[in-house]
Scaffold this motif. Structure first.
Motif: not given
Length: 64
Positions: A48-58
């Motif tokens: 979940i943390n990796d997914a949130v970080v990826a979305v915020l990076d995008e």
């Protein structure tokens, strides 16, 4: 993680607005908090943390 504190603040603001404006009951809020607490200590938390970080990076790359 630099993102954690602002993200927690934004999520807390959203929950406060939902409680005041959308009729979210205190029991629902407690349930959501408990779910987040137990989810954070589960094995799915890094995903979940990796997914949130990826979305915020995008979102950070988007130019308006």
């Amino acid at each position: 993680m630099v993102v954690n504190l602002p993200l927690v603040g934004v999520l807390a603001l959203i929950v406060c607005l939902l409680v005041k404006r959308s009729g979210l009951k205190a029991g629902h809020t407690v349930t959501c908090l408990l779910l987040g607490f137990y989810l954070a200590s589960s094995s799915v938390a890094p995903t979940i943390n990796d997914a949130v970080v990826a979305v915020l990076d995008e979102l950070g790359c988007v130019r308006f």
